[in-house]
Design an enzyme around this catalytic site. Structure first.
Site, PDB file in Angstrom:
ATOM      1  N   GLU A   1       0.827  -1.228   0.000  1.00  0.00           N
ATOM      2  CA  GLU A   1       0.000   0.000   0.000  1.00  0.00           C
ATOM      3  C   GLU A   1       0.848   1.259   0.000  1.00  0.00           C
ATOM      4  O   GLU A   1       0.485   2.282   0.594  1.00  0.00           O
ATOM      5  CB  GLU A   1      -0.980   0.010   1.180  1.00  0.00           C
ATOM      6  CG  GLU A   1      -1.947  -1.148   1.202  1.00  0.00           C
ATOM      7  CD  GLU A   1      -2.718  -1.316  -0.094  1.00  0.00           C
ATOM      8  OE1 GLU A   1      -2.885  -0.327  -0.827  1.00  0.00           O
ATOM      9  OE2 GLU A   1      -3.132  -2.447  -0.380  1.00  0.00           O
ATOM     10  N   GLY A   2       1.970   1.202  -0.675  1.00  0.00           N
ATOM     11  CA  GLY A   2       2.921   2.315  -0.691  1.00  0.00           C
ATOM     12  C   GLY A   2       3.922   2.115   0.423  1.00  0.00           C
ATOM     13  O   GLY A   2       3.564   2.143   1.597  1.00  0.00           O
TER      14      GLY A   2
END
Length: 593
Positions: free
Chosen positions: A434-435
């Protein structure tokens, strides 16, 4: 070791620290203290009784891939069906889609127990929640009727499909295509990797939210669109039709979360429909990713709590040496000061991470539902500022606490038999997906800090100073001084970054400071929120509410945190100011030496 949901800790954090009582009213008419307790108790019971017993077998057996299909780990499909039947996917979903319309903050508080009990399982509904957010925000009415309601009910699950073999974080370079079929649908082609729960046998259908390019799309991130592709097409009467033209071609063999199938997916002319507007898919996907990033922060809290509980139990059971406090021989190792120090720091950091994540969730709820535009704007600024911190700092805490859990076990922690190693292995993914946490730091200093001219950060500093001023009622000396000094470090670093960002030539200085600044913010916000908890605990003690010994523990946790974490603020501040030139001098020759 048996998992026990820390319901008292979660409820206290949600209400006394994060301020969830502000959500009770017209925006959430069914939300009150009684509902909060009921939801958390039911979540705890399900997580303890159904999910936790599957955690070890899921790690050992994992999901299985054969003949173009994925089978969930033993017991997981049945557990998911129980999860869906309990309505857990719909806690915060809109009522018009079949949800319960409760605050996001309560949903995340309940999901902490899911992630603690079985992190690999929790990833499946977590991605459905992200798909629900995107469809509610940008989906058409027809899409909401067909797809949203079934995702909310848990009848079907969702998957987020971004990454390609050559395009990881740089989504602008993805090459998957979507060609119009002439009937309003599109043909998807391309390969995607790292697709969590991209295929499984726990539900009849899986809704893939896929990033791809239209034929006439401009290059780079401005040419990406968002598409929805189901595993099985849906007939006009709502029944399932033909199998769509995409399939898993394998599952990854990973360090941890073995029961979560991480799929390589091949799209071979798969039928899809456009979600939202053409070439705005990246913005639409960020609706999903923003929700998922906060959820991943809660995942970090959950795995840290599980590792802490495991280590605490071992510290009470394992006997060795003489207690310096009681003189007992062959004493439990929790009576050795260094072991008790580790457990105390673990507990304090879990409490701080929980407070950051739930405070972010309350801010997000208020950003949507506050009574006036000014308040909604202020809370939106707080949410935006906190999301990258909640994701990155809390997942780092997950890794740190799980590592300390292994350390408390000593050599036995390095042996798979005790189970401590699994939490360490599972926790390690959360700072990456998610980053990555480096991306979160860049987002914080590159966008979130200055998008309002620094107003949200300055308002936060003002709030923290006000709490610090109240601490004099509880403590004197170091516990107050450390928070005051840490807040001053945040203020200095914030002003330094805002000045640096005003000069384009100092872009490298800003990015070089990003990681240290995010960690400084997390450390100090965590301390501030634990200080709020200490003040709330003292107030309850004075009015005779609650368990006095437990409330004293909330006050002691702040002191542990102040002594072991806030004292590092000056070194974090120094790292903020190191500048890009130093890193530029770290050439390959230097690094290779």
């Amino acid at each position: 070791m048996t998992y026990r949901a820390p319901l008292r800790d979660i409820a206290f954090t949600l209400r006394a620290i994060a301020g969830a009582d502000a959500l009770m009213g017209d925006a959430f008419p069914d939300f009150d203290a009684e509902v909060t307790d009921a939801v958390l108790e039911a979540a705890g019971q399900f997580s303890e009784g159904v999910l936790a017993p599957l955690n070890r077998i899921g790690d050992q057996k994992g999901s299985q891939y054969a003949n173009g299909a994925v089978t969930a780990a033993p017991g997981f499909a049945d557990a998911y069906r129980q999860f869906a039947a309990g309505g857990w996917t719909g806690l915060a979903a809109p009522v018009h889609a079949g949800g319960q319309g409760l605050p996001k903050a309560l949903e995340l508080a309940a999901f902490e127990t899911v992630h603690s009990a079985n992190m690999a399982f929790g990833l499946c509904p977590m991605l459905s929640l992200a798909a629900i957010e995107a469809l509610e925000a940008v989906g058409s009415e027809a899409q909401k009727e067909i797809w949203l309601t079934r995702l909310v009910s848990g009848e079907w699950t969702g998957a987020m499909v971004l990454t390609e073999p050559h395009a990881g974080t740089d989504l602008g370079s993805l090459t998957a295509t979507a060609t119009p079929n002439g009937d309003g649908t599109y043909a998807l082609n391309g390969q995607k990797i790292f697709i969590t729960w991209g295929d499984h046998d726990a539900t009849d259908n899986i809704v893939h939210m896929v990033l791809a390019r239209l034929p006439d799309a401009p290059p780079g991130p401005k040419g990406i669109s968002l598409f929805l592709a189901p595993k099985f097409l849906v007939n006009a009467d709502g029944s399932l039709g033909a199998r769509n033209a995409f399939r898993p071609v394998g599952v990854e063999h990973k360090l941890g979360i073995h029961a979560s199938p991480t799929c390589v997916m091949s799209y071979e002319g798969a039928t899809a429909e456009l979600v939202g507007r053409p070439n705005e898919g990246l913005a639409h996907m960020f609706v999903m990713m923003n929700a998922a990033r906060l959820a991943v922060g809660v995942e970090g809290v959950g795995i840290a709590e599980r590792a802490y509980q495991h280590a605490l139990a071992y510290g009470q059971e394992r006997r060795q040496g003489r207690s310096v406090w009681t003189g007992e021989m062959n004493a439990p190792i929790i009576d050795h000061p260094d072991v008790r120090r580790m457990l105390s720091v673990m507990k304090a950091k879990v409490a701080a991470a929980r407070a950051i994540c739930l405070s972010t969730a309350v801010a997000a709820d208020l950003a949507r539902t506050a009574a006036n535009d000014e308040d909604r704007l202020r809370w939106k600024g707080r949410e935006d500022l906190f999301v990258p911190i909640a994701k990155a700092w809390s997942t780092d805490v997950g890794c740190e606490v799980a590592s300390l859990g292994v350390q408390v076990h000593g050599g036995m922690g390095f042996i798979e038999e005790t189970g401590a190693a699994q939490y360490y292995r599972d926790a390690r993914i959360a700072p990456i997906y998610e980053g990555t946490n480096g991306v979160q730091a860049m987002d914080l200093v590159g966008r979130k800090l200055s998008q309002d001219g620094g107003a949200a950060a300055k308002a936060l500093i003002t709030d923290m100073k006000a709490t610090c001023g109240e601490l004099n009622r509880l403590y004197s000396g170091k516990p107050v001084e450390r928070l005051a000094n840490a807040i001053e470090a945040v203020e200095d670093a914030t002003l330094w970054l805002l000045d640096a960002k005003a000069e384009p030539a100092r872009a490298a200085d800003v990015l070089a400071a990003a990681d240290a600044y995010l960690k400084l913010m997390g450390d100090v916000i965590g301390g501030w929120l634990l200080a709020k908890g200490a003040l709330a605990a003292k107030a309850q003690m004075e009015t005779g509410e609650g368990d006095a010994a437990w409330l004293q523990g909330r006050m002691d946790l702040y002191e542990v945190y102040a002594a072991n974490v806030l004292g590092h603020a000056s070194s974090r501040l120094a790292a903020v100011g190191q500048g890009g030139a130093l890193l530029q001098r770290m050439t390959l020759d230097v690094l290779s030496a």
